[in-house]
Design a protein around this motif. Structure first.
Motif, PDB file in Angstrom:
ATOM      1  N   UNK A 164       1.317  -1.425   0.175  1.00  0.00           N
ATOM      2  CA  UNK A 164      -0.197  -0.022  -0.014  1.00  0.00           C
ATOM      3  C   UNK A 164       0.706   1.384   0.081  1.00  0.00           C
ATOM      4  N   UNK A 206      -7.377   6.360  -2.539  1.00  0.00           N
ATOM      5  CA  UNK A 206      -8.268   5.965  -1.028  1.00  0.00           C
ATOM      6  C   UNK A 206      -8.944   4.241  -2.672  1.00  0.00           C
ATOM      7  N   UNK A 237      -6.862   1.229  -0.151  1.00  0.00           N
ATOM      8  CA  UNK A 237      -8.460   0.625   0.435  1.00  0.00           C
ATOM      9  C   UNK A 237      -8.190  -0.852   0.361  1.00  0.00           C
ATOM     10  N   UNK A 246      -5.111  -2.588   1.109  1.00  0.00           N
ATOM     11  CA  UNK A 246      -5.271  -2.681   2.142  1.00  0.00           C
ATOM     12  C   UNK A 246      -6.754  -3.933   3.374  1.00  0.00           C
ATOM     13  N   UNK A 247      -7.357  -3.096   2.730  1.00  0.00           N
ATOM     14  CA  UNK A 247      -8.428  -4.206   3.564  1.00  0.00           C
ATOM     15  C   UNK A 247      -8.835  -5.355   2.117  1.00  0.00           C
ATOM     16  N   UNK A 253      -4.455   4.117   7.489  1.00  0.00           N
ATOM     17  CA  UNK A 253      -4.918   3.062   7.282  1.00  0.00           C
ATOM     18  C   UNK A 253      -6.713   2.642   7.751  1.00  0.00           C
ATOM     19  N   UNK A 270      -9.085   4.056   5.791  1.00  0.00           N
ATOM     20  CA  UNK A 270      -9.874   3.426   4.377  1.00  0.00           C
ATOM     21  C   UNK A 270     -11.135   2.300   4.579  1.00  0.00           C
ATOM     22  N   UNK A 271     -10.668   1.736   6.206  1.00  0.00           N
ATOM     23  CA  UNK A 271     -11.137   0.542   7.110  1.00  0.00           C
ATOM     24  C   UNK A 271     -12.324   0.958   7.095  1.00  0.00           C
ATOM     25  N   UNK A 272     -13.088   2.479   7.717  1.00  0.00           N
ATOM     26  CA  UNK A 272     -13.624   4.073   7.893  1.00  0.00           C
ATOM     27  C   UNK A 272     -14.411   3.326   6.353  1.00  0.00           C
ATOM     28  N   UNK A 273     -13.833   4.064   5.359  1.00  0.00           N
ATOM     29  CA  UNK A 273     -14.013   4.003   3.600  1.00  0.00           C
ATOM     30  C   UNK A 273     -14.925   2.809   3.511  1.00  0.00           C
ATOM     31  N   UNK A 274     -14.027   2.015   3.645  1.00  0.00           N
ATOM     32  CA  UNK A 274     -14.576   0.242   3.709  1.00  0.00           C
ATOM     33  C   UNK A 274     -15.764   0.135   3.736  1.00  0.00           C
ATOM     34  N   UNK A 316     -19.502   1.674   2.974  1.00  0.00           N
ATOM     35  CA  UNK A 316     -19.023   0.701   1.109  1.00  0.00           C
ATOM     36  C   UNK A 316     -20.171  -0.349   1.772  1.00  0.00           C
TER      37      UNK A 316
END
Lengths: 391, 621
Positions: free
Chosen positions: A332, A382, A386, A389-390, B587, B590-594, B597
């Motif tokens: 990332x 992003x 994202x 990472x996710x 990070x 990003x997790x919050x963004x995920x 969704x």
């Protein structure tokens, strides 16, 4: 896998120092800062930072520092104190010959005197928080300086014989593409060999975000911000400053080595309130960030200091990453760099499928054994980060 | 869920209440309070409880009888309640008053009709400022049809805008109820409440029944208690209901023991027996509400009554919607939750439904929009579910060319246009009461919603009663909201179902990225399809966030595209400055963004927020 030998071979060579003082808070900022920069507070801060430096030294983290970055807050507001900290730091850690020592500065608190004392303390580089050369935009951002002051500050830095970096913000409410083009041209004209470009983020609770939510200020248009980012890349490239990271441009050779360290998975130390650092797990165990028997899966440890002048006595927030997480994190972070990520690192992180999908969407591209972010990917970072990472 | 009212245990309950002998019918009065919504019924009921010392002052909270959170928050009554109070009348006798509190909203008319069967009289509450409204008329008619004594109460006389004389006049003119003896009350100050109870004692007839005849008890409501099973609220018509008797439910034929009988004060208080005219509760240990039906007659298992009491009108769902768990794993939880709610809410109907876009869920039938909202809210709150509701629809009747009837609860059930001879939809007779100034506004609105004007008459100089025949499907869109806003809140509405009528209806499909999304289809009148399709695609363009690619939104009938909009691909999505190497924060963002969704529904490869599925309701024309 890490013996004592290779731990010491890779002692942190990078140090971040946080200066928590600002004259006033800008309308978009949600970072930790204090408006009380009176002698009592600043002297105490110096003493505590140096005590923290000794604490690390006593735990063996005495590597030769390749880079030091003093950020804030507004370091230039307390230049004398910053100089004192740098003197103390160089007594505790060795500062390597040719090290990059950067201090952030705001145009309104930079003058010949402060520059001289910083230079005497070993500073080699000043990153000036210009943000814009348009007074209307500066007003919207709640900055204390105007464009003339900003240009003067840049000239002073060069005059003092220090490397100059200029910080700019785009996507500001009311900012036109023309204003942005002029700001970039002016930044280039300062002779800066390094420019950072950030699109504005409306952070919850900041005065600017509140004004936008309340309908007082028109929200920034994301398409215009995209146009601005593209314009910045093109204009800066024409002036010889190439993008080397998602938000950073430099004349080749003038890249920020400290900035590069953040994206390269190497350890760095941090001093001061709300500062963040990273160590290998072996180093973190030696330093006592985590216990010897805790987290058997750990591979990397990140920590952050409490956002308070009492930070040294307050518990640190520690984040432990497993080897798998480290592999994903490294991909990332690597994708933030123009240099990209080696295929074998992608494979090790088990991200081949994700990268193939991102590739199909034109966000990354594979060439000569490396995955690199595309022009489209820079604008949609992003989405890339994202999914890496996710998963 | 146990009934919440059990929490209000009177702290100092005299022992005589638990063992008290049956009261002679001459000293029993069973009555209900009926009113248009917001005319102060529940507050008056509270005052009655206070005046008769049924609830301790310190246990008193607003709207004691509205025990569900939702009832109290919204100030509405959903479930019927029956509470016994003792009243020392001016004639020197003590009377057993059974107060049956009923819902005031048009959705819950069926609950009102059930409760009225247990009474001999009603207090008809009319707001001293608002005057007679549509529900006042509807409730009064229902009470008249049930041959009940009607005592008008002009309430809220403490309001500055109160005009009791005008309202008295309206009651006489609009309802043809003599109002010279109307009681003036204020639920807020308690003024006139004693007079109202005196009127109940004097004017409501005592119950009549034969104590020697075999038991006949009417079940007028029921609820489910997790520990006790089904608790039935009953009114004794003939005979005696006592503990340990063997009883039979006449409609279902089930024979069971009486585990407990009691009265509600308002907490359940056991008694040995209930006699003629008394109202109380019955616990048999039966766990299945289907065996203890509202409207059924309870009699003795041996030598019981021969003829049951006349049954009740069965509640029929009028409005249907798809309920889907946002997280597909919650499907079994949703099913369990619906099963549990059904125990307390026999009007709730549901069947499994599956959607390409939304996965597995249920098609659920409701009495009306408020009922739907209340159920959805209870499912989310009491059962911790995240639900997505599709736009409400009605039951259409499609007749195939071979004469076969298809009941269409969901747009997906609509057969292909080629195979249909005709489609019919439910119509209502709507009654609107409105000041004369707004007659034009009501006409304009009703006609734009396909309403057919029937007649109108002046009830008084300030109130006009208008009648329309209007499709239910139009009414559930936004008719009521529009009616309120276009008449500055003055209009009131009541409606009754009048049957099915043929209509020119078509199924309108919405396509996202070229693929039809079943959960967004709806049935609409042919003449309105184009306009509705255009407005809806525009609305969806605003609701659907920009994605990584262009998302075309189309409205179509069959293969014919009526309207098209595009959500342009997003160009920029980057985080700003990374402060001092704070990767952790980056990070986490990003997790919050995920996670954000994840809360959206993935339809094909388009992320669709929940609002989109309700957008059709918000189409302001």
């Amino acid at each position: 896998m890490s013996s004592a030998a290779d731990t010491s071979a890779r002692l942190p060579a990078h140090l971040y120092v946080h200066v928590p003082f600002c004259r006033s808070k800008c309308s978009y900022c949600d970072f930790f800062s204090l408006s009380d920069a009176a002698e009592a507070a600043t002297s105490r801060w110096v003493a505590e930072v140096l005590a923290e430096a000794r604490w690390w030294g006593a735990r063996g983290m005495r590597g030769a520092l390749e880079t030091v970055y003093v950020g804030g807050g507004t370091p230039s507001l307390v230049a004398e104190k910053v100089a004192a900290v740098l003197a103390g730091v160089s007594a505790e850690f060795a500062i390597a010959p040719g090290a990059e020592v950067t201090v952030e500065a705001n145009p309104d608190s930079l003058d010949a005197k402060s520059l001289a004392s910083l230079r005497a303390a070993g500073v080699t580089r000043v990153s000036v928080g210009v943000q814009s050369f348009d007074d209307t935009v500066l007003g919207m951002l709640g900055r204390r300086h105007d464009s003339r002051r900003a240009a003067q500050a840049c000239a002073d830095v060069r005059e003092a014989g220090l490397a100059l970096s200029v910080d700019l913000i785009c996507g500001v409410p009311g900012q036109s593409l023309t204003s942005w083009a002029e700001t970039i041209a002016t930044a280039v004209a300062t002779g800066a060999r390094h420019v950072s470009v950030y699109p504005l983020a409306l952070e919850e609770g900041t005065p600017l975000a509140v004004a936008v939510d309340g309908g007082i200020v028109e929200p920034p248009d994301p398409d215009t911000a995209a146009d601005m980012m593209v314009l910045a890349e093109e204009s800066l490239a024409r002036a010889g400053l190439a993008r080397y990271e998602v938000a950073n441009y430099a004349v080749p050779g003038a890249e920020s080595r400290h900035n590069l360290a953040y994206w390269s998975g190497v350890p760095y130390l941090a001093l001061g309130p709300a500062a963040h650092g990273m160590l290998d797990v072996a180093q973190a165990r030696v330093a006592g960030l985590i216990g010897n028997d805790d987290y058997p899966d750990a591979a990397r440890v990140r920590w952050s200091n409490a956002a308070d002048l009492e930070w040294r006595t307050l518990p640190r927030e520690v984040e432990v990453l497993t080897r798998e997480e480290v592999a994903r994190e490294d991909v990332m972070l690597g994708l933030r760099l123009v240099h990209g990520v080696a295929e074998e690192d992608v494979r090790a992180a088990e991200l081949e499928e994700v990268m193939a999908e991102l590739g199909a969407e034109g966000l990354v591209v594979r060439a000569s054994g490396r995955w690199r972010t595309t022009a489209r990917g820079w604008l949609l970072g992003n989405e890339v980060f994202e999914r890496v990472w996710c998963g | 869920m146990a009934e919440g009212a059990a929490a209000f245990v009177p702290s100092a309950m005299p022992a005589c209440y638990t063992t008290r002998l049956m009261t002679q019918p001459a000293y029993i009065r069973n009555f209900s309070i009926i009113a248009h919504i917001d005319h102060g019924k529940s507050t008056l009921a509270d005052r009655v409880l206070q005046l008769t010392h049924t609830v301790d002052e310190r246990d008193m909270m607003d709207q004691v009888l509205d025990s569900m959170d939702i009832e109290r928050e919204r100030g509405i009554t959903i479930k019927a309640q029956a509470v016994r109070v003792w009243y020392d009348a001016e004639d020197g006798h003590q009377y057993q008053l059974n107060l049956i509190d009923t819902p005031g909203h048009v959705d819950f008319t069926y609950e009102v009709s059930r409760s009225l069967q247990a009474c001999e009289g009603v207090l008809l509450v009319v707001d001293a400022a608002q005057g007679v409204e549509a529900q006042t008329v509807a409730n009064a008619l229902m009470a008249m049809n049930a041959n009940l004594e009607i005592i008008p109460l002009i309430n809220k006389i403490d309001l500055p805008a109160a005009e009791p004389e005008r309202v008295r006049h309206e009651i006489e003119e609009a309802l043809a109820i003599p109002a010279d003896e109307a009681v003036l009350t204020s639920g807020k100050t308690g003024e006139g409440v004693r007079e109202a109870l005196e009127a109940v004692v004097r004017r409501v007839p005592a119950p009549v029944g034969d104590p020697e005849a075999p038991l006949k008890a009417l079940i007028f409501d029921s609820y489910f208690d997790a520990y006790r099973g089904v608790v039935a609220l009953v009114r004794i018509i003939d005979g005696t209901l006592a503990k340990n008797l063997k009883v039979k439910m006449m409609a279902t034929g089930v024979v069971t023991d009486v585990e407990e009988v009691g009265v509600r004060r308002p907490a359940n208080t056991p008694v040995d027996e209930l006699g003629v005219g008394e109202v109380g509760y019955l616990i048999t240990g039966l766990k299945d509400p289907a065996l203890v039906r509202v409207g059924d007659t309870v009699t003795l298992a041996k030598h019981g009554a021969v003829d049951p009491l006349p049954g009740y009108r069965e509640a029929k769902p009028m409005v249907f919607t798809g309920l889907f768990p946002i997280d597909g794993d919650q499907y079994p939880d949703l099913r369990d939750a619906l099963d549990k709610l059904k125990l307390n809410d026999p009007a709730l109907l549901y069947e499994p439904e599956s959607s390409h876009a939304l996965g597995f869920g249920f098609r659920v039938g409701f009495l009306g929009l408020l009922h739907m909202e209340v159920v959805k809210e209870r499912l989310e709150r009491e059962f911790d579910l995240d639900l997505l509701a599709t736009a409400p629809s009605v039951e259409y009747h499609a007749y195939r060319t071979n004469g076969e009837l298809v009941e269409v609860h969901s747009p997906q059930d609509m057969p292909d246009p080629g195979g249909i001879e005709r489609v019919e939809e439910p119509y209502l007779r709507a009654t609107v009461l409105v000041p004369p100034d707004f007659v034009g506004a009501v006409m304009e609105l009703s006609e734009s919603r396909r309403g057919v004007f029937k007649d109108m008459q002046y009830l008084s100089a300030t109130t006009v009663e208008m009648h329309y025949e209007i499709p239910l499907s139009e009414l559930i869109m936004d008719y009521f909201d529009q009616l309120k806003s276009r008449t500055k809140g003055y209009a009131s509405l009541d409606y009754e179902y009048i049957g099915y009528r043929p209509s020119s209806l078509v199924k309108l499909d919405i396509l996202l990225a070229g693929k039809p999304v079943d959960a967004l289809s709806f049935i609409v009148h042919k003449d309105k399809a184009y306009q509705r399709g255009r407005v809806l695609t525009e609305k969806l363009r605003e609701i659907i966030p920009r994605q990584m690619f262009d998302v075309p939104i189309q409205a179509a009938i069959g293969g014919k595209i009526l309207a098209r909009e595009t959500v342009k691909a997003k160009r920029k999505d980057v985080l700003a400055k990374c402060y001092g190497g704070d990767i952790t924060r980056k990070r986490k963002l990003l997790e919050k963004q995920k996670a954000g969704k994840k809360r959206m529904k993935n339809v094909g490869n388009v992320e669709v927020p929940q609002d989109a599925f309700m957008a059709i309701l918000k189409v302001d024309e």
